[in-house]
Design a protein around this motif. Sequence first.
Motif, PDB file in Angstrom:
ATOM      1  N   GLU A 195       0.644  -1.219  -0.117  1.00  0.00           N
ATOM      2  CA  GLU A 195      -0.060  -0.102  -0.037  1.00  0.00           C
ATOM      3  C   GLU A 195       0.991   1.113  -0.197  1.00  0.00           C
ATOM      4  OE1 GLU A 195      -3.362   2.166  -0.178  1.00  0.00           O
ATOM      5  OE2 GLU A 195      -3.127   0.127  -0.253  1.00  0.00           O
TER       6      GLU A 195
ATOM      7  N   ASP B  55      -9.858  -2.981   2.537  1.00  0.00           N
ATOM      8  CA  ASP B  55      -9.518  -2.066   1.396  1.00  0.00           C
ATOM      9  C   ASP B  55     -10.692  -1.603   0.756  1.00  0.00           C
ATOM     10  OD1 ASP B  55      -7.873  -0.762  -0.277  1.00  0.00           O
ATOM     11  OD2 ASP B  55      -6.926  -2.630  -0.904  1.00  0.00           O
ATOM     12  N   ARG B  56     -10.372  -0.672   0.043  1.00  0.00           N
ATOM     13  CA  ARG B  56     -11.727  -0.430  -0.907  1.00  0.00           C
ATOM     14  C   ARG B  56     -11.402  -0.145  -2.440  1.00  0.00           C
ATOM     15  NH1 ARG B  56     -15.907   2.180   1.957  1.00  0.00           N
ATOM     16  NH2 ARG B  56     -15.199   2.771   4.203  1.00  0.00           N
ATOM     17  N   ASP B  57     -12.177  -0.658  -3.304  1.00  0.00           N
ATOM     18  CA  ASP B  57     -11.801  -0.653  -4.636  1.00  0.00           C
ATOM     19  C   ASP B  57     -11.881   0.866  -5.294  1.00  0.00           C
ATOM     20  OD1 ASP B  57     -14.632   0.074  -5.185  1.00  0.00           O
ATOM     21  OD2 ASP B  57     -14.931  -2.066  -5.833  1.00  0.00           O
ATOM     22  N   GLU B  58     -11.706   1.014  -6.380  1.00  0.00           N
ATOM     23  CA  GLU B  58     -11.777   2.497  -6.999  1.00  0.00           C
ATOM     24  C   GLU B  58     -12.950   3.104  -6.912  1.00  0.00           C
ATOM     25  OE1 GLU B  58     -12.542  -0.907 -10.375  1.00  0.00           O
ATOM     26  OE2 GLU B  58     -11.072  -0.265  -8.605  1.00  0.00           O
ATOM     27  N   ASN B  59     -14.055   2.371  -6.727  1.00  0.00           N
ATOM     28  CA  ASN B  59     -15.419   2.928  -6.457  1.00  0.00           C
ATOM     29  C   ASN B  59     -15.790   3.074  -5.032  1.00  0.00           C
ATOM     30  OD1 ASN B  59     -16.392   3.037  -9.272  1.00  0.00           O
ATOM     31  ND2 ASN B  59     -16.508   0.660  -9.297  1.00  0.00           N
TER      32      ASN B  59
ATOM     33  N   ALA C 289     -13.904  -4.069   0.744  1.00  0.00           N
ATOM     34  CA  ALA C 289     -13.504  -5.551   0.532  1.00  0.00           C
ATOM     35  C   ALA C 289     -12.599  -5.805   1.776  1.00  0.00           C
ATOM     36  CB  ALA C 289     -12.773  -5.454  -0.502  1.00  0.00           C
TER      37      ALA C 289
END
Length: 468
Positions: A94, A436-440, A444
């Motif tokens: 990260e 975590d977070r995705d691009e949107n 997750a």
Amino acid sequence: MNTKYYDLINQTYYFPQEEFTLNKDNLQFHNIDLMKLVEQYGTPLKFTYLPQISNNIRRAKNWFRIAMEKNKYEGKYHYCYCTKSSHFEYVMNEAFKNNIHVETSSAYDINIVEKLLESGKINKKTYVICNGFKRDEYISNIARLINNGHNQTIPIIDNYEELDLLQEEINGKFKIGIRIAAEEEPKFEFYTSRLGIGYRNIVPFYRKQIHENKNVELKMLHFFINTGIRDTAYYWNELLKCLKVYISLKKECPSLDSLNIGGGFPIKNSLHFEYDYQYMIDEIINQIKIACDEADVEVPNIFTEFGSFTVGESGGAIYEVLYQKQQNDREKWNMIDSSFITTLPDTWAINKRFIMLAVNRWNDTYERVLLGGLTCDSDDYYNSEQNMNAIYLPKYSKEKPLYIGFFNTGAYQETIGGYGGIHHCLIPQPKHILIDRDENGILATEVFSEQQKAEEVLNILGYNKKQD
């Protein structure tokens, strides 16, 4: 009367805050429903919220950019991650999304650097700043890295012998830095840091061992304050002393072009936490520029080594209150389902305080309690918050489970606690998840490690070895 736990927090602090909000009577951390994590994964539970690592790196870079533009500072800024705060791959993956550099402390750090190079997480433009007391394997590993072509490796000389040891193993010319042995705060048990070379001895050391040495190029002066970057007379006094050394050295050594202001930023350890990061950086940059302009020398490139600031605010731990023991007429002990010594060793070793809040039941009445861990050690407890000499939580009830969270615990706790090893009274390492977070922005989660099992502990202790 305002007797609910929510009322207490709301009256004591400014609440909600950026990372802490409520969903009905359950706590949310960065909009993560913590009770859903408890329902899915159980407790005790460690978690790492990965986006906060990148967020803090971007914040610091922006503060330095603003300060340098404001002061018309012509040097460059380089953000280094101090690996000793957390060596885990998920942290590195990260952090190095953000075009940063790395600071190492010991031999095995170099093996991690080589893995990062192999995987493409860093490259040959990445600075590798090698700190610490160096002998044998650490020297050999640094030499291997340089001999294999990583020219941005800069070993920081800690004592008078290290330069000779490095030269014995490094082929050809290489870059170095020198660490200043800063004076410690008056409250310390000793006057001067055991690390580095004294202020008065640095220029003579340069003249004797570096000035005419064609294989060595001095690039960096390293300044580290153990207490971190804080707005105190002690810090500013030590910085000015450092700048005098830098200027004296720069006038004799044209290759010197970088100042490493090691010593990290503080992180949030209370809902009352206040620290003006932008002001501190503005003032540091301003002081460096003034000193260099007055001496008519070029301003240095600035390196920082942020460890706790990078990773600390990404971590947390959640426990269940298993039982309450009324030990006398005043002291109620809420017993958690883990051990502070095992999972938050800084609370036991150096009396460190983290942000502690109830995860659920915010609309219930509260009481004053002490928190006890599962070990049979009398030191396995937590008894106060950073800003008040007490702990208040929703009242214990057998019928209504209570969960509590400790936040901003992401630095040092796993390594100091001996991750995956043997712990006091054999209390197991808890389950650890990554968030975590995705691009949107979709959340997750994944399990990084399950709770330690008895079989794993017995293997370490030698009970499951095959008999001849």
